[in-house]
Design a protein around this motif. Structure first.
Motif, PDB file in Angstrom:
ATOM      1  N   LEU A  82       0.425  -1.269  -0.423  1.00  0.00           N
ATOM      2  CA  LEU A  82       0.311   0.205   0.081  1.00  0.00           C
ATOM      3  C   LEU A  82       1.404   1.579  -0.298  1.00  0.00           C
ATOM      4  CD1 LEU A  82      -1.770  -1.585   2.219  1.00  0.00           C
ATOM      5  CD2 LEU A  82      -3.553  -0.611   2.575  1.00  0.00           C
ATOM      6  N   ASP A  83       0.730   1.870  -1.074  1.00  0.00           N
ATOM      7  CA  ASP A  83       1.215   3.960  -1.009  1.00  0.00           C
ATOM      8  C   ASP A  83       1.362   4.406   0.002  1.00  0.00           C
ATOM      9  OD1 ASP A  83      -0.836   4.603  -2.099  1.00  0.00           O
ATOM     10  OD2 ASP A  83       0.360   5.594  -3.548  1.00  0.00           O
ATOM     11  N   ARG A  84       0.268   4.430   1.258  1.00  0.00           N
ATOM     12  CA  ARG A  84      -0.001   4.494   2.096  1.00  0.00           C
ATOM     13  C   ARG A  84      -0.775   4.428   3.358  1.00  0.00           C
ATOM     14  NH1 ARG A  84       1.756  10.089   3.809  1.00  0.00           N
ATOM     15  NH2 ARG A  84       1.357  10.596   2.129  1.00  0.00           N
ATOM     16  N   SER A  85      -0.647   3.897   4.136  1.00  0.00           N
ATOM     17  CA  SER A  85      -1.213   3.478   4.945  1.00  0.00           C
ATOM     18  C   SER A  85      -3.295   4.612   6.138  1.00  0.00           C
ATOM     19  CB  SER A  85      -1.181   2.553   5.833  1.00  0.00           C
ATOM     20  OG  SER A  85      -0.511   3.016   6.772  1.00  0.00           O
ATOM     21  N   ILE A  86      -3.602   3.328   6.561  1.00  0.00           N
ATOM     22  CA  ILE A  86      -4.617   4.456   7.416  1.00  0.00           C
ATOM     23  C   ILE A  86      -4.029   4.887   8.691  1.00  0.00           C
ATOM     24  CG2 ILE A  86      -4.957   2.760   9.011  1.00  0.00           C
ATOM     25  CD1 ILE A  86      -8.061   3.566   9.416  1.00  0.00           C
ATOM     26  N   TYR A  87      -2.581   5.065   9.227  1.00  0.00           N
ATOM     27  CA  TYR A  87      -1.720   4.669  10.153  1.00  0.00           C
ATOM     28  C   TYR A  87      -1.066   6.205  10.323  1.00  0.00           C
ATOM     29  CZ  TYR A  87      -2.346  -0.358  10.517  1.00  0.00           C
ATOM     30  OH  TYR A  87      -2.859  -1.717  11.088  1.00  0.00           O
ATOM     31  N   GLU A  88      -1.384   6.350   9.336  1.00  0.00           N
ATOM     32  CA  GLU A  88      -0.308   8.115   8.952  1.00  0.00           C
ATOM     33  C   GLU A  88      -1.952   9.147   9.099  1.00  0.00           C
ATOM     34  OE1 GLU A  88       2.846   8.766   5.922  1.00  0.00           O
ATOM     35  OE2 GLU A  88       1.215   7.029   5.713  1.00  0.00           O
ATOM     36  N   ASP A  89      -3.153   8.438   9.206  1.00  0.00           N
ATOM     37  CA  ASP A  89      -4.087   9.776   8.599  1.00  0.00           C
ATOM     38  C   ASP A  89      -3.753  10.668  10.131  1.00  0.00           C
ATOM     39  OD1 ASP A  89      -4.806   9.213   6.163  1.00  0.00           O
ATOM     40  OD2 ASP A  89      -6.441   8.464   7.083  1.00  0.00           O
ATOM     41  N   ALA A  90      -3.783  10.315  11.470  1.00  0.00           N
ATOM     42  CA  ALA A  90      -3.859  10.920  12.778  1.00  0.00           C
ATOM     43  C   ALA A  90      -2.325  11.898  12.741  1.00  0.00           C
ATOM     44  CB  ALA A  90      -3.854  10.353  14.099  1.00  0.00           C
ATOM     45  N   LEU A  91      -1.573  11.869  12.211  1.00  0.00           N
ATOM     46  CA  LEU A  91      -0.531  12.852  11.912  1.00  0.00           C
ATOM     47  C   LEU A  91      -1.425  14.075  10.934  1.00  0.00           C
ATOM     48  CD1 LEU A  91       2.466  13.440  11.933  1.00  0.00           C
ATOM     49  CD2 LEU A  91       3.134  12.387  10.040  1.00  0.00           C
ATOM     50  N   PHE A  92      -1.381  13.461  10.010  1.00  0.00           N
ATOM     51  CA  PHE A  92      -2.397  14.838   8.789  1.00  0.00           C
ATOM     52  C   PHE A  92      -2.760  15.572   9.357  1.00  0.00           C
ATOM     53  CE2 PHE A  92       0.262  12.591   6.391  1.00  0.00           C
ATOM     54  CZ  PHE A  92       0.766  13.294   4.426  1.00  0.00           C
ATOM     55  N   THR A  93      -4.584  14.698   9.888  1.00  0.00           N
ATOM     56  CA  THR A  93      -5.530  15.809  10.664  1.00  0.00           C
ATOM     57  C   THR A  93      -4.517  16.674  12.260  1.00  0.00           C
ATOM     58  OG1 THR A  93      -6.200  13.913  10.913  1.00  0.00           O
ATOM     59  CG2 THR A  93      -7.694  15.212  12.228  1.00  0.00           C
ATOM     60  N   ARG A  94      -3.282  15.710  12.588  1.00  0.00           N
ATOM     61  CA  ARG A  94      -2.954  16.769  13.520  1.00  0.00           C
ATOM     62  C   ARG A  94      -2.483  18.055  13.863  1.00  0.00           C
ATOM     63  NH1 ARG A  94       1.296  16.862  16.432  1.00  0.00           N
ATOM     64  NH2 ARG A  94       2.199  14.150  15.602  1.00  0.00           N
ATOM     65  N   ILE A  95      -2.165  17.687  12.704  1.00  0.00           N
ATOM     66  CA  ILE A  95      -1.037  19.179  11.399  1.00  0.00           C
ATOM     67  C   ILE A  95      -2.555  19.627  11.330  1.00  0.00           C
ATOM     68  CG2 ILE A  95       0.546  19.717   9.840  1.00  0.00           C
ATOM     69  CD1 ILE A  95       1.462  17.978  11.631  1.00  0.00           C
ATOM     70  N   ASN A  96      -3.045  20.013  10.716  1.00  0.00           N
ATOM     71  CA  ASN A  96      -4.152  20.425   9.946  1.00  0.00           C
ATOM     72  C   ASN A  96      -4.881  21.471  11.385  1.00  0.00           C
ATOM     73  OD1 ASN A  96      -4.952  21.199   7.350  1.00  0.00           O
ATOM     74  ND2 ASN A  96      -4.675  18.609   6.907  1.00  0.00           N
ATOM     75  N   TYR A  97      -5.304  20.308  12.546  1.00  0.00           N
ATOM     76  CA  TYR A  97      -5.483  21.136  13.662  1.00  0.00           C
ATOM     77  C   TYR A  97      -4.564  21.867  14.215  1.00  0.00           C
ATOM     78  CZ  TYR A  97      -7.478  21.014  18.499  1.00  0.00           C
ATOM     79  OH  TYR A  97      -7.686  22.041  20.008  1.00  0.00           O
ATOM     80  N   ASP A 108     -12.300  15.834  17.625  1.00  0.00           N
ATOM     81  CA  ASP A 108     -12.736  14.908  18.318  1.00  0.00           C
ATOM     82  C   ASP A 108     -13.577  14.306  17.855  1.00  0.00           C
ATOM     83  OD1 ASP A 108     -11.373  16.509  20.378  1.00  0.00           O
ATOM     84  OD2 ASP A 108     -13.154  17.285  21.097  1.00  0.00           O
ATOM     85  N   THR A 109     -14.252  14.402  16.748  1.00  0.00           N
ATOM     86  CA  THR A 109     -15.689  13.566  15.616  1.00  0.00           C
ATOM     87  C   THR A 109     -14.614  13.090  15.355  1.00  0.00           C
ATOM     88  OG1 THR A 109     -16.746  14.914  15.485  1.00  0.00           O
ATOM     89  CG2 THR A 109     -16.775  13.614  14.501  1.00  0.00           C
ATOM     90  N   TYR A 110     -13.178  13.299  14.168  1.00  0.00           N
ATOM     91  CA  TYR A 110     -12.091  12.613  13.019  1.00  0.00           C
ATOM     92  C   TYR A 110     -11.976  11.654  14.453  1.00  0.00           C
ATOM     93  CZ  TYR A 110      -8.009  10.852  11.092  1.00  0.00           C
ATOM     94  OH  TYR A 110      -7.192  10.282  10.465  1.00  0.00           O
ATOM     95  N   LEU A 111     -10.891  11.501  16.158  1.00  0.00           N
ATOM     96  CA  LEU A 111     -10.309  10.385  16.540  1.00  0.00           C
ATOM     97  C   LEU A 111     -11.417   9.878  16.863  1.00  0.00           C
ATOM     98  CD1 LEU A 111      -7.688  13.304  18.578  1.00  0.00           C
ATOM     99  CD2 LEU A 111      -7.815  11.671  16.645  1.00  0.00           C
ATOM    100  N   ASP A 112     -12.779  10.775  17.299  1.00  0.00           N
ATOM    101  CA  ASP A 112     -13.297   9.351  17.755  1.00  0.00           C
ATOM    102  C   ASP A 112     -13.954   7.631  16.444  1.00  0.00           C
ATOM    103  OD1 ASP A 112     -15.840   8.605  19.690  1.00  0.00           O
ATOM    104  OD2 ASP A 112     -17.285   9.237  18.316  1.00  0.00           O
ATOM    105  N   LEU A 113     -14.257   8.504  14.891  1.00  0.00           N
ATOM    106  CA  LEU A 113     -14.265   7.972  13.769  1.00  0.00           C
ATOM    107  C   LEU A 113     -13.230   6.897  13.646  1.00  0.00           C
ATOM    108  CD1 LEU A 113     -15.948   7.208  11.642  1.00  0.00           C
ATOM    109  CD2 LEU A 113     -15.330   9.069  11.056  1.00  0.00           C
TER     110      LEU A 113
END
Length: 222
Positions: A82-97, A108-113
């Motif tokens: 896989l060229d990218r996985s779900i495991y990095e998503d929280a990093l990108f979201t935190r940077i945007n936050y 909070d909604t994103y992290l709960d999901l």
């Protein structure tokens, strides 16, 4: 790769690090199936670059959904890259936050999901990748590759805000990688290796196959 040689490999790294290129190279070399993150089908990505505050939450939900689907399929097939996985998503979201592109409620909604989805993965027969490969390189190397691939909306010329975003994200990647604990890992220095050079390509695939052999050996001992 047949039988006991099956493996789920995920690529990780900055925007522009070469994940799709490495995915094709490794999957071709190992005879496995590649899973790519589609840019052409993403109707939100370019909008995000134009207006991050408006589209950051929508983009992260889009990525979370598509990557959740991909990794479920990958765990079923058990022989893919896989060229990218779900495991990095929280990093990108935190940077945007942290950049002010997402509200507290959206975060909070994103992290709960995300937590809900990760619980679903824990219930699958295969619960994690066999190997995560981190494509690590300098910010200059990444920016040069972004410029070279030529996607207009990714370019930093005249866009200091985007350069700040890339700089912020790049500065957090090592920390994210150091905390990753879902599988065995391998670091490939993209400053050092160029897949267009045969000697470098051979070194890279040798690194990957040797690491996979080590992973399988550990699994057989358990």
């Amino acid at each position: 790769m047949e039988g006991e040689n099956k493996a789920v490999i995920v690529l990780a790294g900055m925007i522009g690090a070469g994940k799709s290129t490495y995915t094709k190279f490794i999957s071709d070399a190992l005879g496995s199936e590649p899973f790519y993150e589609s840019v052409d089908d993403n109707r939100i990505l370019e909008k995000f670059y134009e207006n991050p505050e408006r589209w950051a939450f929508s983009l992260q939900i889009y990525f979370l959904n598509t990557r959740f689907r991909s990794i479920k399929e990958a765990f079923k097939h058990e022989n893919n890259v896989l060229d990218r996985s779900i495991y990095e998503d929280a990093l990108f979201t935190r940077i945007n936050y942290e950049e002010g592109n997402m509200s507290d409620a959206e975060m909070d909604t994103y992290l709960d999901l995300l937590d809900n989805m990760m619980e679903e993965l824990d219930n699958m027969p295969k619960k994690s990748p066999d190997l995560l490969i981190y494509l690590r390189g300098s910010l200059d190397t990444v920016l040069n590759r972004i410029e070279k691939r030529g996607r207009t909306f990714e370019q930093i010329d005249g866009n200091k805000g985007l350069l700040d975003y890339y700089t912020h994200l790049h500065g957090q990647y090592d920390g994210w990688f150091n905390e990753y604990d879902k599988s065995e890992t391998l670091i490939i220095d993209i400053n050092q290796y160029d897949l267009e050079k045969l000697e470098d390509a051979e070194k890279v695939i040798n690194m990957v196959t040797e690491k996979l052999a080590e992973v399988r050996n550990k699994a057989s001992i358990k």
